[in-house]
Design an enzyme around this catalytic site. Structure first.
Site, short mmCIF file in Angstrom:
data_model
loop_
_atom_site.label_atom_id
_atom_site.label_comp_id
_atom_site.label_asym_id
_atom_site.label_seq_id
_atom_site.Cartn_x
_atom_site.Cartn_y
_atom_site.Cartn_z
N ARG A 148 -3.59 49.86 91.85
CA ARG A 148 -3.22 49.72 90.43
C ARG A 148 -1.81 49.14 90.40
NH1 ARG A 148 -5.31 55.10 90.98
NH2 ARG A 148 -7.26 55.42 89.82
N LYS A 172 -2.74 58.17 90.04
CA LYS A 172 -2.71 58.90 88.78
C LYS A 172 -2.48 60.39 89.03
CE LYS A 172 -5.61 55.85 85.98
NZ LYS A 172 -6.84 55.76 85.17
N HIS A 244 -4.88 44.09 87.46
CA HIS A 244 -6.06 44.92 87.68
C HIS A 244 -7.25 44.09 88.14
CE1 HIS A 244 -6.62 49.20 87.20
NE2 HIS A 244 -7.86 49.02 86.82
N ARG A 247 -7.63 44.31 91.78
CA ARG A 247 -8.23 45.59 92.19
C ARG A 247 -9.75 45.54 92.03
NH1 ARG A 247 -7.27 51.29 92.53
NH2 ARG A 247 -8.47 52.57 91.06
N HIS A 270 -10.58 56.95 93.06
CA HIS A 270 -11.38 57.44 91.94
C HIS A 270 -11.77 58.89 92.19
CE1 HIS A 270 -12.86 53.14 90.71
NE2 HIS A 270 -11.68 53.45 90.19
N TYR A 279 -19.16 49.00 89.88
CA TYR A 279 -19.20 47.79 90.71
C TYR A 279 -20.60 47.49 91.21
CZ TYR A 279 -14.20 48.23 90.42
OH TYR A 279 -12.93 48.33 89.93
#
Length: 298
Positions: A148, A172, A244, A247, A270, A279
């Site tokens: 990110r 995050k 992004h 990514r 994730h 994806y």
């Protein structure tokens, strides 16, 4: 209980209990602030504790007139979280949004770049300027490690474990993970470190920050967005790209080349495999190839 007090307590809860990043906390706050502004504009004095389902429903109805379904769903989700917090803390007995359904929206597939696009973008970086080597190293890291933009600008020299072929990434909620890094990626970071960064006048407090601006401080997210956008314009790319996009391309290209979805999930950081599964929908031809290769009845 006043709205400002409830919002402040909710912010502390999101930060301390749920460990969310600043940007995520701000998004949740904005959802509640939209409701607060609506109440103020209509001179409605209901508190967070006694606001009725009917008033909240009317607010959502008004929101639906001016925002798209995706934004509407985002606001409903944010408000549900806020009122769930109030129920959890025993300020309310119920959530006024329990019976309000978010609009059905299709899952937005991420934009991706081809390998040719990425090569062309990187080849068009102006290496005659000092920031050129930095920009090449940054784009190689965005694509090579699937970071990110916030993770990229937060990288430290002390996060580089090149002997072990890993970098430590803070994602995050300040959650850390180790991501493998390729020889090509290490090569361009080392060129930047040893030929450009070493000659910079680094400001106090940024001695360990990897990617620096011309003033010797940490780059901003906006600056990285600008660098990527300008490169896209330079090569005449028709797609609207951002950091992004690299990514997304990282994940898509790994999947297309046979990488395991769980491994991609770990590298992207994730929490849920469901987030990574988007994806699977980007290139359906790959799924057909997997079926034909691995299914016994081929």
């Amino acid at each position: 209980m006043k709205w400002e007090h409830a919002l402040r307590d909710y912010e502390h809860y999101l930060k301390l209990e749920r460990g969310l990043a600043k940007n995520s906390i701000n998004n949740y706050k904005w959802d509640v602030e939209k409701l607060i502004n609506y109440l103020s504009n209509h001179q409605i004095e209901d508190s967070p504790v006694n606001i009725s389902k009917e008033i909240v429903q009317q607010f959502i109805y008004e929101v639906a007139k001016v925002v798209n379904p995706r934004s509407q769903a985002r606001i409903i989700s944010g408000l549900k979280s806020f009122f769930n917090y109030l129920v959890f803390e025993d300020y309310r007995a119920d959530n006024p949004l329990d019976l309000i359904e978010a609009p059905k929206i299709g899952r937005k597939l991420p934009d991706t770049l081809s390998e040719e696009d990425i090569n062309k973008l990187i080849e068009n970086i102006d290496l005659s300027k000092p920031e050129g080597e930095r920009n090449r190293a940054m784009l190689e890291t965005l694509y090579g490690c699937g970071l990110r933009v916030s993770e990229l600008i937060g990288l430290k020299l002390s996060d580089l474990f090149f002997d072990e072929d890993f970098i430590k990434v803070t994602g995050k909620g300040d959650k850390q993970r180790f991501v493998p890094i390729s020889e090509v990626n290490k090569k361009y970071i080392n060129i930047y470190r040893k030929e450009i960064r070493v000659h910079q006048n680094i400001q106090k407090g940024f001695e360990d920050t990897l990617f620096l601006n011309r003033r010797g401080r940490q780059l901003t997210r906006a600056m990285v967005f600008t660098i990527v956008k300008n490169l896209g314009d330079k090569i005449g790319l028709k797609k609207n790209i951002s950091p992004h996009t690299f990514r997304h391309s990282f994940a898509t290209h790994l999947l297309e080349n046979g990488a395991d979805l769980r491994a991609i999930q770990q590298m992207l950081g994730h929490e849920s495999i469901t987030t990574t599964e988007v994806y699977m929908h980007v290139d359906r031809t790959h799924l057909a190839e997997v079926l034909n290769k691995f299914h016994p009845r081929k």
